[in-house]
Design an enzyme around this catalytic site. Sequence first.
Site, PDB file in Angstrom:
ATOM      1  CD  GLU A  34      -2.484   1.571   0.142  1.00 30.17           C
ATOM      2  OE1 GLU A  34      -3.450   1.072  -0.328  1.00 30.17           O
ATOM      3  OE2 GLU A  34      -2.297   2.959  -0.233  1.00 30.17           O
ATOM      4  CG  LEU A  39      -2.854  -1.038   5.798  1.00 32.07           C
ATOM      5  CD1 LEU A  39      -2.689  -2.118   6.880  1.00 32.07           C
ATOM      6  CD2 LEU A  39      -2.786  -1.696   4.337  1.00 32.07           C
ATOM      7  N   GLY A 184     -25.016  12.367  -8.629  1.00 35.02           N
ATOM      8  CA  GLY A 184     -24.838  10.985  -8.272  1.00 35.02           C
ATOM      9  C   GLY A 184     -24.666  11.020  -6.719  1.00 35.02           C
ATOM     10  CB  ILE A 186     -20.004  11.791  -4.504  1.00 43.41           C
ATOM     11  CG1 ILE A 186     -19.008  10.398  -4.307  1.00 43.41           C
ATOM     12  CG2 ILE A 186     -18.954  13.119  -3.991  1.00 43.41           C
ATOM     13  CD1 ILE A 186     -17.660  10.209  -4.772  1.00 43.41           C
ATOM     14  CG  HIS A 446     -46.555  -4.117  15.643  1.00 49.44           C
ATOM     15  ND1 HIS A 446     -46.889  -3.136  14.601  1.00 49.44           N
ATOM     16  CD2 HIS A 446     -47.159  -3.521  16.849  1.00 49.44           C
ATOM     17  CE1 HIS A 446     -47.518  -2.086  14.858  1.00 49.44           C
ATOM     18  NE2 HIS A 446     -47.718  -2.333  16.114  1.00 49.44           N
TER      19      HIS A 446
HETATM   20  P1  FAD Z   1      -9.693   1.558  -3.086  1.00 49.28           P
HETATM   21  O1  FAD Z   1     -10.100   1.587  -1.822  1.00 49.28           O
HETATM   22  O2  FAD Z   1      -9.520   2.880  -3.833  1.00 49.28           O
HETATM   23  O3  FAD Z   1      -8.162   1.162  -2.449  1.00 49.28           O
HETATM   24  C1  FAD Z   1      -7.051   1.137  -3.472  1.00 49.28           C
HETATM   25  C2  FAD Z   1      -5.771   1.153  -2.762  1.00 49.28           C
HETATM   26  O4  FAD Z   1      -4.646   0.915  -3.448  1.00 49.28           O
HETATM   27  C3  FAD Z   1      -5.570   2.634  -2.258  1.00 49.28           C
HETATM   28  O5  FAD Z   1      -5.205   2.768  -0.773  1.00 49.28           O
HETATM   29  C4  FAD Z   1      -4.281   3.118  -3.001  1.00 49.28           C
HETATM   30  O6  FAD Z   1      -3.443   4.296  -2.304  1.00 49.28           O
HETATM   31  C5  FAD Z   1      -3.613   1.789  -3.491  1.00 49.28           C
HETATM   32  N1  FAD Z   1      -2.647   1.808  -4.414  1.00 49.28           N
HETATM   33  C6  FAD Z   1      -3.031   2.156  -5.927  1.00 49.28           C
HETATM   34  N2  FAD Z   1      -2.034   1.853  -6.576  1.00 49.28           N
HETATM   35  C7  FAD Z   1      -0.942   1.125  -5.988  1.00 49.28           C
HETATM   36  C8  FAD Z   1       0.293   0.882  -6.037  1.00 49.28           C
HETATM   37  N3  FAD Z   1       0.816   0.955  -7.494  1.00 49.28           N
HETATM   38  N4  FAD Z   1       0.772   0.524  -5.259  1.00 49.28           N
HETATM   39  C9  FAD Z   1       0.556   0.393  -3.836  1.00 49.28           C
HETATM   40  N5  FAD Z   1      -0.714   0.986  -3.476  1.00 49.28           N
HETATM   41  C10 FAD Z   1      -1.614   1.466  -4.666  1.00 49.28           C
HETATM   42  N6  FAD Z   1     -18.598   2.603  -1.030  1.00 49.28           N
HETATM   43  C11 FAD Z   1     -19.539   2.113  -0.308  1.00 49.28           C
HETATM   44  O7  FAD Z   1     -19.789   0.931  -0.597  1.00 49.28           O
HETATM   45  N7  FAD Z   1     -20.199   2.568   0.514  1.00 49.28           N
HETATM   46  C12 FAD Z   1     -19.925   3.967   0.711  1.00 49.28           C
HETATM   47  O8  FAD Z   1     -20.623   4.479   1.529  1.00 49.28           O
HETATM   48  C13 FAD Z   1     -19.058   4.587  -0.098  1.00 49.28           C
HETATM   49  N8  FAD Z   1     -18.818   6.017  -0.009  1.00 49.28           N
HETATM   50  C14 FAD Z   1     -17.856   6.396  -0.406  1.00 49.28           C
HETATM   51  C15 FAD Z   1     -17.744   7.987  -0.474  1.00 49.28           C
HETATM   52  C16 FAD Z   1     -16.629   8.733  -1.087  1.00 49.28           C
HETATM   53  C17 FAD Z   1     -16.687  10.169  -1.047  1.00 49.28           C
HETATM   54  C18 FAD Z   1     -16.048   7.813  -2.215  1.00 49.28           C
HETATM   55  C19 FAD Z   1     -14.974   8.603  -3.011  1.00 49.28           C
HETATM   56  C20 FAD Z   1     -16.177   6.612  -2.334  1.00 49.28           C
HETATM   57  C21 FAD Z   1     -17.234   5.854  -1.606  1.00 49.28           C
HETATM   58  N9  FAD Z   1     -17.449   4.438  -1.787  1.00 49.28           N
HETATM   59  C22 FAD Z   1     -18.595   3.802  -0.997  1.00 49.28           C
HETATM   60  C23 FAD Z   1     -16.583   3.873  -2.678  1.00 49.28           C
HETATM   61  C24 FAD Z   1     -15.799   3.003  -2.226  1.00 49.28           C
HETATM   62  O9  FAD Z   1     -14.700   3.660  -1.384  1.00 49.28           O
HETATM   63  C25 FAD Z   1     -14.821   2.079  -2.930  1.00 49.28           C
HETATM   64  O10 FAD Z   1     -15.828   1.429  -4.104  1.00 49.28           O
HETATM   65  C26 FAD Z   1     -13.868   1.143  -2.336  1.00 49.28           C
HETATM   66  O11 FAD Z   1     -13.057   1.727  -1.622  1.00 49.28           O
HETATM   67  C27 FAD Z   1     -13.222   0.438  -3.548  1.00 49.28           C
HETATM   68  O12 FAD Z   1     -12.080  -0.479  -2.989  1.00 49.28           O
HETATM   69  P2  FAD Z   1     -10.886  -1.000  -3.618  1.00 49.28           P
HETATM   70  O13 FAD Z   1     -10.184  -1.769  -2.657  1.00 49.28           O
HETATM   71  O14 FAD Z   1     -11.182  -1.681  -4.950  1.00 49.28           O
HETATM   72  O15 FAD Z   1     -10.123   0.174  -3.958  1.00 49.28           O
HETATM   73  P1  NAD Z   2     -21.947   8.583  -9.828  1.00 56.00           P
HETATM   74  O1  NAD Z   2     -21.797   7.846 -11.016  1.00 56.00           O
HETATM   75  O2  NAD Z   2     -23.034   8.274  -8.659  1.00 56.00           O
HETATM   76  O3  NAD Z   2     -22.591  10.052 -10.165  1.00 56.00           O
HETATM   77  C1  NAD Z   2     -22.139  10.719 -11.121  1.00 56.00           C
HETATM   78  C2  NAD Z   2     -23.018  11.639 -11.793  1.00 56.00           C
HETATM   79  O4  NAD Z   2     -22.630  12.784 -12.367  1.00 56.00           O
HETATM   80  C3  NAD Z   2     -24.186  11.078 -12.636  1.00 56.00           C
HETATM   81  O5  NAD Z   2     -25.476  11.382 -12.292  1.00 56.00           O
HETATM   82  C4  NAD Z   2     -23.764  11.536 -14.037  1.00 56.00           C
HETATM   83  O6  NAD Z   2     -24.900  11.670 -15.127  1.00 56.00           O
HETATM   84  C5  NAD Z   2     -23.239  12.930 -13.562  1.00 56.00           C
HETATM   85  N1  NAD Z   2     -22.373  13.350 -14.536  1.00 56.00           N
HETATM   86  C6  NAD Z   2     -21.562  12.725 -15.505  1.00 56.00           C
HETATM   87  N2  NAD Z   2     -20.695  13.501 -16.258  1.00 56.00           N
HETATM   88  C7  NAD Z   2     -21.404  14.701 -15.834  1.00 56.00           C
HETATM   89  C8  NAD Z   2     -21.041  16.140 -16.470  1.00 56.00           C
HETATM   90  N3  NAD Z   2     -20.023  16.452 -17.300  1.00 56.00           N
HETATM   91  N4  NAD Z   2     -21.864  17.305 -15.925  1.00 56.00           N
HETATM   92  C9  NAD Z   2     -22.661  16.802 -15.138  1.00 56.00           C
HETATM   93  N5  NAD Z   2     -23.049  15.874 -14.733  1.00 56.00           N
HETATM   94  C10 NAD Z   2     -22.277  14.754 -15.225  1.00 56.00           C
HETATM   95  O7  NAD Z   2     -20.596   9.154  -9.431  1.00 56.00           O
HETATM   96  P2  NAD Z   2     -19.832   9.927  -7.912  1.00 56.00           P
HETATM   97  O8  NAD Z   2     -21.084  10.325  -7.120  1.00 56.00           O
HETATM   98  O9  NAD Z   2     -18.912  10.604  -8.351  1.00 56.00           O
HETATM   99  O10 NAD Z   2     -19.566   8.574  -7.036  1.00 56.00           O
HETATM  100  C11 NAD Z   2     -18.457   7.885  -7.728  1.00 56.00           C
HETATM  101  C12 NAD Z   2     -18.547   6.363  -7.172  1.00 56.00           C
HETATM  102  O11 NAD Z   2     -18.323   6.402  -5.591  1.00 56.00           O
HETATM  103  C13 NAD Z   2     -19.890   5.570  -7.492  1.00 56.00           C
HETATM  104  O12 NAD Z   2     -19.458   4.684  -8.272  1.00 56.00           O
HETATM  105  C14 NAD Z   2     -20.444   5.412  -6.238  1.00 56.00           C
HETATM  106  O13 NAD Z   2     -20.527   3.881  -6.329  1.00 56.00           O
HETATM  107  C15 NAD Z   2     -19.219   5.399  -5.362  1.00 56.00           C
HETATM  108  N6  NAD Z   2     -19.743   6.102  -4.049  1.00 56.00           N
HETATM  109  C16 NAD Z   2     -20.640   5.210  -3.363  1.00 56.00           C
HETATM  110  C17 NAD Z   2     -21.182   5.667  -2.282  1.00 56.00           C
HETATM  111  C18 NAD Z   2     -22.361   4.833  -1.353  1.00 56.00           C
HETATM  112  O14 NAD Z   2     -22.317   3.758  -1.640  1.00 56.00           O
HETATM  113  N7  NAD Z   2     -23.202   5.743  -0.608  1.00 56.00           N
HETATM  114  C19 NAD Z   2     -21.156   7.135  -1.655  1.00 56.00           C
HETATM  115  C20 NAD Z   2     -20.159   7.775  -2.336  1.00 56.00           C
HETATM  116  C21 NAD Z   2     -19.553   7.382  -3.503  1.00 56.00           C
END
Ligand code: FAD
Ligand code: NAD
Length: 467
Positions: A34, A39, A184, A186, A446
């Site tokens: 990582e 982590l 979306g 976020i 309930h």
């Molecule tokens: P990541 O969590 O992105 O982890 C990848 C890791 O690999 C990172 O720590 C990175 O530093 C490391 N890495 C990359 N390249 C290298 C390299 N070459 N060498 C060493 N390390 C490296 N999902 C949900 O299910 N529920 C939620 O509520 C939710 N909320 C979110 C809110 C936000 C603001 C964002 C941005 C995302 C959210 N997500 C949520 C999405 C979720 O965070 C991701 O789907 C999830 O973290 C993906 O897991 P991953 O292990 O594939 O990748």
């Molecule tokens: P998203 O795919 O949920 O939403 C992106 C939105 O932006 C869509 O509605 C799309 O139509 C719109 N869009 C795309 N291009 C555009 C443009 N040029 N101008 C205006 N609108 C545009 O993506 P996100 O909200 O950025 O989240 C990213 C990922 O992170 C998602 O895949 C989501 O699964 C994950 N995430 C999950 C959670 C959760 O599970 N609660 C929370 C946050 C993020």
Amino acid sequence: MADSYDVVIIGGGPGGYNCAIRAGQLGLKTACVEMRKTLGGTCLNVGCIPSKALLHASELYEAAGKEFASLGIETGKVSINMEKFMGQKDEAVSGLTKGVAGLLKKNKVDHIEGKGHIAGKGKVVVTAADGSKKTLETKHIVIATGSEVTPLPGVEIDEKQIVSSTGALELDKVPGKLLLIGAGVIGLELGSVWRRLGSEVTVVEYLDRVLPTMDGEISRQAKRLFEKQGMIFKLSRKVTGVEKSKSGLKVTTEAAKGGEEEVLDADVVLVCIGRRPYTEGLGLENVGVEADKRGFIPNDHFRTSAEGVWVIGDATHGPMLAHKAEDDGVACAELIAGKAGHVNYLATPSVVYTRPEIASVGYTEEQLKEQGREYRVGKFPFMANSRARTNHDTDGFVKVLADAKTDEILGGHIMGPHAGEMIGELALAMEFRAASEDIARTSHAHPTLSEAIRQASMGVEGWTMQM
Ligand code: FAD
Ligand code: NAD
């Protein structure tokens, strides 16, 4: 001499660390590389966990200011201490990331700090922050490098005025006007946080609806509720540029189809138009693996096109969700260990942690129509659920979709209080390939919110009772 492993996992997010733990449990000599200091990946550091900490605290803040009085709770003026508000989020993040380090240790996984580079078949070179290099030899490489923010051409993120989700989790004061690009997950979650604290929130969305992947009925009702809360939506519009000036930001927008320019003022712009796989500097070319046009690494049961190289989580196809990455990681480790490993993505729930919460599993009505599948619908509003009424939290409904002939549950959609917790019942039902009648005939305590799921299931055969 290079250190030698059965499995080297590149990335310590929910995909990577769960894959590492499972591999360790199965007796494989495992390393998890990582490059971040901690982590937990995007999820724990800058995603799920910090965003939920801010959502929870801001929801209580809004309730204290606007709802407590109607319950007879008198508080006086409620205010935000920004340092503590952010501090509680940082505390949640640091506790959980340390917990992951402990789990790796407990399962005899080597945590290697640095950036991993695939140098060839079975070879990973790790460059530490001080530039020193270490070579790892391994039978299997798992790519778990996750994703990064999708940039918007012409809109440069500085994480101060023009932010991604990472900057939006760290703002030091409440922006007067917050403009979100993308309606979306976020956008709606972080937009809710800052609206609750006092920002005027405007959302510019390219498509003609919010939350475009959700069931259409849910997304229409959600928009109405978010509008009632004060969010302003500019649908079917795109941002063409953001100009910085002393007084703030000028955001130029136009209709998605072109023309009809409108310039909007903002103090902060949040770019949230999706995420894309992160594979920069990974060395895919050294093992002949190619990403597709959108950057995703294709897989067949987590195997890439190169023997001994696997891929999981956000770096490959499927929903970009933490629990999906976790499921991928576990199944991948099991396959590497010679066991059966499988993920049923149809039963992967997704949750938007707004108020009301929005949760979904399986197919939407639109997808079933597209498939030409005959289905029946059962629906139940929280307005008619006794617990929701008792809690004065009645926005939303439950919708259950079932096959018209077999009654198998094909999809479940909940908008309402604790939807994210309740969707588990429908996900489990789908995993067991249950019929809607199975839920309809299961006793539910309930008064609970989950009775709404039972009533919606009864509705599939038209015998809903509590209305
Ligand atoms: P990541 O969590 O992105 O982890 C990848 C890791 O690999 C990172 O720590 C990175 O530093 C490391 N890495 C990359 N390249 C290298 C390299 N070459 N060498 C060493 N390390 C490296 N999902 C949900 O299910 N529920 C939620 O509520 C939710 N909320 C979110 C809110 C936000 C603001 C964002 C941005 C995302 C959210 N997500 C949520 C999405 C979720 O965070 C991701 O789907 C999830 O973290 C993906 O897991 P991953 O292990 O594939 O990748
Ligand atoms: P998203 O795919 O949920 O939403 C992106 C939105 O932006 C869509 O509605 C799309 O139509 C719109 N869009 C795309 N291009 C555009 C443009 N040029 N101008 C205006 N609108 C545009 O993506 P996100 O909200 O950025 O989240 C990213 C990922 O992170 C998602 O895949 C989501 O699964 C994950 N995430 C999950 C959670 C959760 O599970 N609660 C929370 C946050 C993020």
